[in-house]
Design a protein around this motif. Structure first.
Motif, mmCIF file in Angstrom:
data_model
loop_
_atom_site.group_PDB
_atom_site.id
_atom_site.type_symbol
_atom_site.label_atom_id
_atom_site.label_comp_id
_atom_site.label_asym_id
_atom_site.label_seq_id
_atom_site.Cartn_x
_atom_site.Cartn_y
_atom_site.Cartn_z
ATOM 1 N N HIS A 244 34.246 15.030 146.131
ATOM 2 C CA HIS A 244 33.410 14.529 145.182
ATOM 3 C C HIS A 244 32.344 15.483 144.363
ATOM 4 C CE1 HIS A 244 28.664 12.099 144.982
ATOM 5 N NE2 HIS A 244 29.741 11.222 144.172
ATOM 6 N N LYS A 245 32.421 16.849 145.245
ATOM 7 C CA LYS A 245 31.999 17.644 144.190
ATOM 8 C C LYS A 245 32.489 17.569 142.886
ATOM 9 C CE LYS A 245 28.707 20.789 147.123
ATOM 10 N NZ LYS A 245 28.977 21.922 147.049
ATOM 11 N N GLU A 246 34.153 17.810 143.071
ATOM 12 C CA GLU A 246 34.885 17.997 142.076
ATOM 13 C C GLU A 246 35.082 17.085 140.962
ATOM 14 O OE1 GLU A 246 38.727 20.432 145.236
ATOM 15 O OE2 GLU A 246 38.483 18.716 144.343
ATOM 16 N N ARG A 247 35.197 15.840 141.619
ATOM 17 C CA ARG A 247 34.848 14.430 140.589
ATOM 18 C C ARG A 247 32.912 15.375 139.747
ATOM 19 N NH1 ARG A 247 34.382 9.652 143.415
ATOM 20 N NH2 ARG A 247 34.873 8.673 140.699
ATOM 21 N N LEU A 248 32.355 15.230 140.574
ATOM 22 C CA LEU A 248 31.133 15.245 139.901
ATOM 23 C C LEU A 248 31.031 16.523 137.974
ATOM 24 C CD1 LEU A 248 28.757 15.909 142.121
ATOM 25 C CD2 LEU A 248 28.371 14.095 139.591
ATOM 26 N N VAL A 249 32.004 17.959 138.914
ATOM 27 C CA VAL A 249 32.120 18.854 137.487
ATOM 28 C C VAL A 249 32.893 17.616 137.014
ATOM 29 C CG1 VAL A 249 34.065 20.899 137.387
ATOM 30 C CG2 VAL A 249 32.311 20.528 139.760
ATOM 31 N N GLU A 250 34.251 17.854 137.364
ATOM 32 C CA GLU A 250 35.269 16.675 135.477
ATOM 33 C C GLU A 250 34.277 15.949 135.160
ATOM 34 O OE1 GLU A 250 38.173 14.774 137.951
ATOM 35 O OE2 GLU A 250 38.756 16.735 139.269
ATOM 36 N N TRP A 251 33.242 14.955 135.818
ATOM 37 C CA TRP A 251 32.391 14.662 135.067
ATOM 38 C C TRP A 251 31.775 14.881 133.866
ATOM 39 C CZ3 TRP A 251 27.594 13.313 132.856
ATOM 40 C CH2 TRP A 251 27.269 11.933 132.725
ATOM 41 N N LEU A 252 31.003 16.578 134.723
ATOM 42 C CA LEU A 252 30.109 17.054 134.027
ATOM 43 C C LEU A 252 30.714 17.627 132.330
ATOM 44 C CD1 LEU A 252 27.783 18.569 136.697
ATOM 45 C CD2 LEU A 252 26.911 17.434 135.389
ATOM 46 N N LEU A 253 32.291 18.013 132.872
ATOM 47 C CA LEU A 253 32.675 18.849 131.867
ATOM 48 C C LEU A 253 33.350 18.175 130.994
ATOM 49 C CD1 LEU A 253 34.977 21.355 134.056
ATOM 50 C CD2 LEU A 253 32.745 21.773 132.653
ATOM 51 N N ALA A 254 33.242 16.579 131.149
ATOM 52 C CA ALA A 254 33.586 15.611 130.348
ATOM 53 C C ALA A 254 32.659 15.370 129.416
ATOM 54 C CB ALA A 254 34.307 14.197 130.485
ATOM 55 N N ASN A 255 31.600 15.424 129.635
ATOM 56 C CA ASN A 255 30.218 14.429 129.334
ATOM 57 C C ASN A 255 28.862 15.190 129.025
ATOM 58 O OD1 ASN A 255 30.666 11.676 129.361
ATOM 59 N ND2 ASN A 255 31.569 12.658 131.741
ATOM 60 N N GLU A 256 28.753 16.349 129.208
ATOM 61 C CA GLU A 256 27.929 17.202 128.847
ATOM 62 C C GLU A 256 28.182 17.850 127.480
ATOM 63 O OE1 GLU A 256 24.629 17.788 129.984
ATOM 64 O OE2 GLU A 256 24.533 16.765 131.079
ATOM 65 N N THR A 257 26.844 18.094 126.640
ATOM 66 C CA THR A 257 27.590 18.871 125.523
ATOM 67 C C THR A 257 27.204 20.545 126.082
ATOM 68 O OG1 THR A 257 26.301 17.115 123.852
ATOM 69 C CG2 THR A 257 26.500 18.754 123.247
ATOM 70 N N TYR A 258 28.087 21.390 126.065
ATOM 71 C CA TYR A 258 27.997 22.745 125.783
ATOM 72 C C TYR A 258 28.687 23.084 124.773
ATOM 73 C CZ TYR A 258 32.359 21.688 128.785
ATOM 74 O OH TYR A 258 33.651 21.586 128.938
ATOM 75 N N ASP A 259 28.941 24.758 124.657
ATOM 76 C CA ASP A 259 29.719 25.713 124.058
ATOM 77 C C ASP A 259 30.621 26.459 124.780
ATOM 78 O OD1 ASP A 259 30.476 26.972 122.034
ATOM 79 O OD2 ASP A 259 29.138 28.267 121.845
ATOM 80 N N LYS A 260 30.154 26.915 126.082
ATOM 81 C CA LYS A 260 30.999 27.381 127.222
ATOM 82 C C LYS A 260 30.121 26.885 128.660
ATOM 83 C CE LYS A 260 32.320 30.873 123.468
ATOM 84 N NZ LYS A 260 31.871 31.868 122.868
#
Ligand code: AMP
Length: 452
Positions: A231-247
């Protein structure tokens, strides 16, 4: 103003050239004492400006009263845990020494041994990792008897990496009676570090920069509950796809988990790098360079590998695993929101991370924002019942009819569920050092250990 310090004019010129205007709190606290020749034991994070806090007094001592002189012998050594940190420190030394004759050299693993042996006779300052320096000492290459300044940087991490014996031996070899020793660590460390301080430093002045307040500026801190690692892995994927970030940097506690997560991300077509202790020098350099250039935005890393990383624009930190202490949390999160920038720190919390997370909240005297992501919502939402401390209410020991604690087996089972001891948050010890606030120099009151 740097002119408040009694530094050699050539050093002040370099500081001005680098556009350093105001000294940072660790510089204000440490430079005058180091200039007096005192031994120092300093707790300060990467990013606090601690490198200049030891490099400037060191160069000042090497310059002496007269003008810069060509070198006579090896006079200063800086020990660090990783190659990247050693490389960054060399650059910093060269920038400050640009108007002097002082020469510095790098000795780390993965480079040609013979070339290093020839080089180390031509420098005033050696910067290196303990393992390779010991190899040179064993080969009779290392003339340390005239070393006047010894710096142990990230000393806690060197001990974690198993370098205690090597560091001790190198310190013993730096045999000048006039030697000044400056020990820096990001955390207050454990018994091993206290032993090292006692053996290597002479009547040190203790300085603790108030790391906790470093977190307050510009970094939001959130937790998201998770059911399990998948579940954590899916959360990470979601965050990386949806958050606004530079790095972004994602921390795991183990190499295996770092590799696994990296594999998942790559499989989902994220451009990422992974950095851990088993990566060779080439891979590590490539990962850091690509991240710095912005060619890759995502790094999966363990603490050891990421130590000392100084990457601009890092604005998202995800704790896939919760760090094992409050100091380590500060150290990870301290990478975001630097220099006034915005940052976001998100910790993923399974049921077995909860108590550690809540200890860290109490240590920081902050409550992390609770966040849910409905696209990847799990079942676990935190413990049903909380103690006043914020920790989960544990399973009660059953009493038998005669009022005694129930079967041994039952008690054991409860004990086995308690968080491991290494997970306890570092708390200030009774012999805690002088505390120096981050915003100034007024001594802070020693924090009371948080109530259980
Ligand atoms: P450090 O904690 O030593 O890794 O330093 C973090 C970064 O801050 C490095 O890039 C330094 O060059 C920079 N730095 C250190 N001291 C100052 C200062 N007084 N003013 C501006 N930048 C600084």
């Amino acid at each position: 103003m740097f002119s408040q310090f009694a530094l050699h004019e050539r050093l002040l010129k370099a500081v001005a050239e680098l556009n350093f205007v105001e000294p940072t709190p660790v510089q204000v606290a440490a430079i005058p004492l180091a200039l007096q020749g005192r031994d120092l034991r300093v707790i300060a994070q990467t990013g606090s400006g601690k490198t200049a806090a030891f490099v400037l007094p060191m160069l000042n001592r090497l310059l002496g009263d007269g003008a810069a002189q060509p070198r006579m012998s090896l006079r200063a050594v800086i020990l660090l845990p990783t190659r990247e940190l050693a490389q960054q420190t060399l650059k910093e030394v060269e920038r400050f020494a640009q108007f002097t004759f002082i020469k510095a050299g790098l000795i780390t693993g993965g480079e040609d041994f013979k070339q290093q042996a020839a080089m180390l006779r031509r420098v005033d300052i050696l910067i290196g990792t303990p393992g390779r320096l010991i190899e040179h000492a064993n080969a009779g290459n290392l003339p340390l008897d005239e070393v006047e300044v010894l710096v142990l940087d990230e000393a806690d991490r060197m001990l974690d990496m198993g370098f205690a014996e090597n560091v001790q031996r190198l310190a013993d070899l730096c045999g000048s009676p006039e030697r000044q020793t400056l020990l820096f660590s990001a955390t207050s460390g454990g018994a091993g570090l206290r032993e090292m301080v006692a053996k290597v430093l002479r009547e040190p002045q203790h300085l603790q920069l108030n790391a906790v307040s470093q977190l307050n500026e510009g970094t939001r801190q959130q937790i998201i509950t998770a059911d399990h690692n998948y579940h954590k892995e899916r959360l990470v994927e979601w965050l990386l796809a949806n958050e606004t970030y530079d790095k972004a940097i994602i921390f795991t506690n183990t190499r295996v988990q770092a590799d696994r997560l990296y594999g998942k991300l790559v499989a989902h077509e994220f451009k990422a790098f992974v950095l851990h202790g088993e990566k060779d020098q080439k891979d590590r350099k490539l990962a850091i360079d690509r991240l710095k250039q912005g060619a890759v935005k995502i790094l999966v890393a363990t603490d050891v590998a990421a130590r000392g990383l100084d990457v601009d624009g890092l604005d998202l930190v995800i704790n896939f695993d919760m760090p094992r202490s409050g100091d380590e949390y500060v150290h990870r999160i301290g990478r975001t929101g630097r220099a006034g920038g915005e940052g976001l720190a998100i910790s993923l919390i399974c049921h077995n991370d909860w108590n550690l997370m809540s200890s860290i909240e109490r240590y920081l005297k902050q409550r992390f924002e609770r966040r849910n992501i409905k696209d990847v919502l799990g079942i676990y939402q935190g413990p049903k019942n909380l103690k006043a401390s914020g920790k989960a209410v544990g399973v009660k020991k059953k009493k038998t009819a005669d009022g005694k604690t129930a079967k041994k087996g039952a008690v054991k089972k409860v004990a086995a569920k308690a968080p491991a001891k290494r997970n306890t948050v570092n708390k200030p010890k009774a012999d805690a050092p002088v505390l120096v606030s981050q915003d100034g120099l007024a001594p802070l009151k020693r924090r009371k250990p948080a109530a259980e």
